[in-house]
Design a protein around this motif. Structure first.
Motif, PDB file in Angstrom:
ATOM      1  N   THR A   2       5.523  -1.965  -5.664  1.00 43.64           N
ATOM      2  CA  THR A   2       5.332  -3.278  -5.037  1.00 43.64           C
ATOM      3  C   THR A   2       6.129  -3.359  -3.732  1.00 43.64           C
ATOM      4  OG1 THR A   2       7.209  -4.312  -6.159  1.00 43.64           O
ATOM      5  CG2 THR A   2       5.066  -4.392  -7.289  1.00 43.64           C
ATOM      6  N   PHE A   3       5.766  -4.333  -2.910  1.00 44.80           N
ATOM      7  CA  PHE A   3       6.459  -4.549  -1.640  1.00 44.80           C
ATOM      8  C   PHE A   3       7.946  -4.776  -1.873  1.00 44.80           C
ATOM      9  CE2 PHE A   3       8.011  -7.434   1.684  1.00 44.80           C
ATOM     10  CZ  PHE A   3       7.760  -6.662   2.806  1.00 44.80           C
ATOM     11  N   GLN A   4       8.290  -5.510  -2.920  1.00 43.38           N
ATOM     12  CA  GLN A   4       9.685  -5.825  -3.230  1.00 43.38           C
ATOM     13  C   GLN A   4      10.512  -4.558  -3.466  1.00 43.38           C
ATOM     14  OE1 GLN A   4      10.017  -8.220  -6.730  1.00 43.38           O
ATOM     15  NE2 GLN A   4      12.055  -8.971  -6.183  1.00 43.38           N
ATOM     16  N   GLN A   5       9.911  -3.515  -4.009  1.00 45.48           N
ATOM     17  CA  GLN A   5      10.625  -2.284  -4.330  1.00 45.48           C
ATOM     18  C   GLN A   5      10.875  -1.387  -3.117  1.00 45.48           C
ATOM     19  OE1 GLN A   5       7.650  -1.229  -7.285  1.00 45.48           O
ATOM     20  NE2 GLN A   5       9.219  -1.269  -8.881  1.00 45.48           N
ATOM     21  N   LEU A   6      10.169  -1.622  -2.018  1.00 46.96           N
ATOM     22  CA  LEU A   6      10.359  -0.806  -0.816  1.00 46.96           C
ATOM     23  C   LEU A   6      11.678  -1.133  -0.123  1.00 46.96           C
ATOM     24  CD1 LEU A   6       6.932  -0.986   1.051  1.00 46.96           C
ATOM     25  CD2 LEU A   6       7.933   1.013  -0.018  1.00 46.96           C
ATOM     26  N   ALA A   7      12.230  -0.152   0.557  1.00 47.59           N
ATOM     27  CA  ALA A   7      13.403  -0.386   1.397  1.00 47.59           C
ATOM     28  C   ALA A   7      12.937  -0.949   2.742  1.00 47.59           C
ATOM     29  CB  ALA A   7      14.154   0.919   1.624  1.00 47.59           C
ATOM     30  N   ILE A   8      13.756  -1.791   3.350  1.00 43.47           N
ATOM     31  CA  ILE A   8      13.430  -2.310   4.677  1.00 43.47           C
ATOM     32  C   ILE A   8      13.335  -1.128   5.638  1.00 43.47           C
ATOM     33  CG2 ILE A   8      14.302  -3.692   6.615  1.00 43.47           C
ATOM     34  CD1 ILE A   8      15.383  -5.661   4.569  1.00 43.47           C
ATOM     35  N   GLY A   9      12.295  -1.136   6.459  1.00 42.07           N
ATOM     36  CA  GLY A   9      12.048  -0.053   7.408  1.00 42.07           C
ATOM     37  C   GLY A   9      11.037   0.963   6.908  1.00 42.07           C
ATOM     38  N   SER A  10      10.636   0.863   5.643  1.00 36.94           N
ATOM     39  CA  SER A  10       9.664   1.799   5.074  1.00 36.94           C
ATOM     40  C   SER A  10       8.260   1.505   5.587  1.00 36.94           C
ATOM     41  CB  SER A  10       9.643   1.693   3.553  1.00 36.94           C
ATOM     42  OG  SER A  10      10.877   2.055   3.013  1.00 36.94           O
ATOM     43  N   TYR A  11       7.493   2.570   5.792  1.00 37.10           N
ATOM     44  CA  TYR A  11       6.098   2.447   6.190  1.00 37.10           C
ATOM     45  C   TYR A  11       5.227   2.525   4.945  1.00 37.10           C
ATOM     46  CZ  TYR A  11       7.493   3.084  11.023  1.00 37.10           C
ATOM     47  OH  TYR A  11       8.078   2.931  12.254  1.00 37.10           O
ATOM     48  N   PHE A  12       4.128   1.744   4.936  1.00 32.69           N
ATOM     49  CA  PHE A  12       3.270   1.714   3.762  1.00 32.69           C
ATOM     50  C   PHE A  12       1.859   1.290   4.126  1.00 32.69           C
ATOM     51  CE2 PHE A  12       5.042  -2.512   4.222  1.00 32.69           C
ATOM     52  CZ  PHE A  12       3.994  -3.362   3.902  1.00 32.69           C
ATOM     53  N   ARG A  13       0.965   1.481   3.186  1.00 32.48           N
ATOM     54  CA  ARG A  13      -0.406   0.989   3.270  1.00 32.48           C
ATOM     55  C   ARG A  13      -0.631   0.050   2.093  1.00 32.48           C
ATOM     56  NH1 ARG A  13      -1.615   6.380   4.870  1.00 32.48           N
ATOM     57  NH2 ARG A  13      -2.306   6.328   7.011  1.00 32.48           N
ATOM     58  N   ILE A  14      -1.652  -0.783   2.219  1.00 33.26           N
ATOM     59  CA  ILE A  14      -2.047  -1.664   1.127  1.00 33.26           C
ATOM     60  C   ILE A  14      -3.349  -1.117   0.560  1.00 33.26           C
ATOM     61  CG2 ILE A  14      -2.755  -4.015   0.516  1.00 33.26           C
ATOM     62  CD1 ILE A  14      -0.913  -5.006   2.786  1.00 33.26           C
ATOM     63  N   PRO A  15      -3.415  -0.876  -0.749  1.00 36.59           N
ATOM     64  CA  PRO A  15      -4.638  -0.338  -1.346  1.00 36.59           C
ATOM     65  C   PRO A  15      -5.856  -1.200  -1.007  1.00 36.59           C
ATOM     66  CG  PRO A  15      -2.889  -0.443  -2.983  1.00 36.59           C
ATOM     67  CD  PRO A  15      -2.393  -1.163  -1.759  1.00 36.59           C
ATOM     68  N   GLY A  16      -6.947  -0.544  -0.650  1.00 39.40           N
ATOM     69  CA  GLY A  16      -8.178  -1.255  -0.343  1.00 39.40           C
ATOM     70  C   GLY A  16      -8.316  -1.678   1.106  1.00 39.40           C
ATOM     71  N   VAL A  17      -7.262  -1.516   1.891  1.00 38.15           N
ATOM     72  CA  VAL A  17      -7.298  -1.857   3.307  1.00 38.15           C
ATOM     73  C   VAL A  17      -7.550  -0.571   4.080  1.00 38.15           C
ATOM     74  CG1 VAL A  17      -5.942  -2.799   5.236  1.00 38.15           C
ATOM     75  CG2 VAL A  17      -5.766  -3.820   2.985  1.00 38.15           C
ATOM     76  N   SER A  18      -8.234  -0.658   5.200  1.00 37.33           N
ATOM     77  CA  SER A  18      -8.594   0.503   5.997  1.00 37.33           C
ATOM     78  C   SER A  18      -7.415   1.452   6.196  1.00 37.33           C
ATOM     79  CB  SER A  18      -9.114   0.048   7.361  1.00 37.33           C
ATOM     80  OG  SER A  18      -9.354   1.147   8.198  1.00 37.33           O
ATOM     81  N   TYR A  19      -7.717   2.737   6.184  1.00 40.11           N
ATOM     82  CA  TYR A  19      -6.707   3.791   6.303  1.00 40.11           C
ATOM     83  C   TYR A  19      -5.871   3.654   7.580  1.00 40.11           C
ATOM     84  CZ  TYR A  19      -4.739   8.493   6.305  1.00 40.11           C
ATOM     85  OH  TYR A  19      -3.882   9.556   6.311  1.00 40.11           O
ATOM     86  N   GLY A  20      -6.438   3.108   8.638  1.00 43.34           N
ATOM     87  CA  GLY A  20      -5.736   2.981   9.912  1.00 43.34           C
ATOM     88  C   GLY A  20      -4.662   1.908   9.957  1.00 43.34           C
ATOM     89  N   TYR A  21      -4.626   1.045   8.965  1.00 45.21           N
ATOM     90  CA  TYR A  21      -3.637  -0.025   8.950  1.00 45.21           C
ATOM     91  C   TYR A  21      -2.370   0.444   8.251  1.00 45.21           C
ATOM     92  CZ  TYR A  21      -7.135  -3.290  10.573  1.00 45.21           C
ATOM     93  OH  TYR A  21      -8.076  -3.942  11.328  1.00 45.21           O
ATOM     94  N   VAL A  22      -1.340   0.671   9.055  1.00 49.09           N
ATOM     95  CA  VAL A  22      -0.038   1.093   8.540  1.00 49.09           C
ATOM     96  C   VAL A  22       0.951  -0.037   8.814  1.00 49.09           C
ATOM     97  CG1 VAL A  22       1.852   2.748   8.791  1.00 49.09           C
ATOM     98  CG2 VAL A  22      -0.513   3.546   8.839  1.00 49.09           C
ATOM     99  N   TYR A  23       1.637  -0.454   7.783  1.00 46.74           N
ATOM    100  CA  TYR A  23       2.596  -1.554   7.864  1.00 46.74           C
ATOM    101  C   TYR A  23       4.014  -1.011   7.748  1.00 46.74           C
ATOM    102  CZ  TYR A  23      -1.511  -4.359   6.719  1.00 46.74           C
ATOM    103  OH  TYR A  23      -2.748  -4.942   6.712  1.00 46.74           O
ATOM    104  N   ARG A  24       4.966  -1.822   8.182  1.00 47.27           N
ATOM    105  CA  ARG A  24       6.379  -1.480   8.041  1.00 47.27           C
ATOM    106  C   ARG A  24       7.096  -2.695   7.463  1.00 47.27           C
ATOM    107  NH1 ARG A  24      10.969  -0.362  12.442  1.00 47.27           N
ATOM    108  NH2 ARG A  24      12.320   0.883  11.121  1.00 47.27           N
ATOM    109  N   LYS A  25       7.943  -2.467   6.480  1.00 50.13           N
ATOM    110  CA  LYS A  25       8.686  -3.576   5.883  1.00 50.13           C
ATOM    111  C   LYS A  25       9.760  -4.019   6.869  1.00 50.13           C
ATOM    112  CE  LYS A  25      11.072  -5.137   1.751  1.00 50.13           C
ATOM    113  NZ  LYS A  25      11.372  -4.868   0.353  1.00 50.13           N
ATOM    114  N   ALA A  26       9.661  -5.279   7.284  1.00 54.28           N
ATOM    115  CA  ALA A  26      10.582  -5.817   8.286  1.00 54.28           C
ATOM    116  C   ALA A  26      11.707  -6.632   7.650  1.00 54.28           C
ATOM    117  CB  ALA A  26       9.818  -6.688   9.283  1.00 54.28           C
TER     118      ALA A  26
END
Length: 69
Positions: A2-26
């Protein structure tokens, strides 16, 4: 994971969202996509990226920007 388990600054994707969308935990409640902050629920399922996937993301982004010239 889950998002809560990620460290701040980690890059991730959301399942089901286009492969090109890369997020970073701010922060504990926001993520960024192309420097824009977006709220996100702590329980949102995410797919963390490994070092190789992050490097490919930045290489693809650089190539795209170079092609825009």
């Amino acid at each position: 994971m889950t998002f809560q388990q990620l460290a701040i600054g980690s890059y991730f994707r959301i399942p089901g969202v286009s492969y090109g969308y890369v997020y970073r935990k701010a922060s504990y409640s926001c993520c960024s996509l192309n420097a824009l902050l977006q709220p996100i629920r702590p329980t949102t399922k995410v797919i963390p990226l490994n070092a190789q996937e992050i490097a490919k993301y930045f290489a693809d982004k650089k190539e795209f920007l170079n092609n825009c010239r």
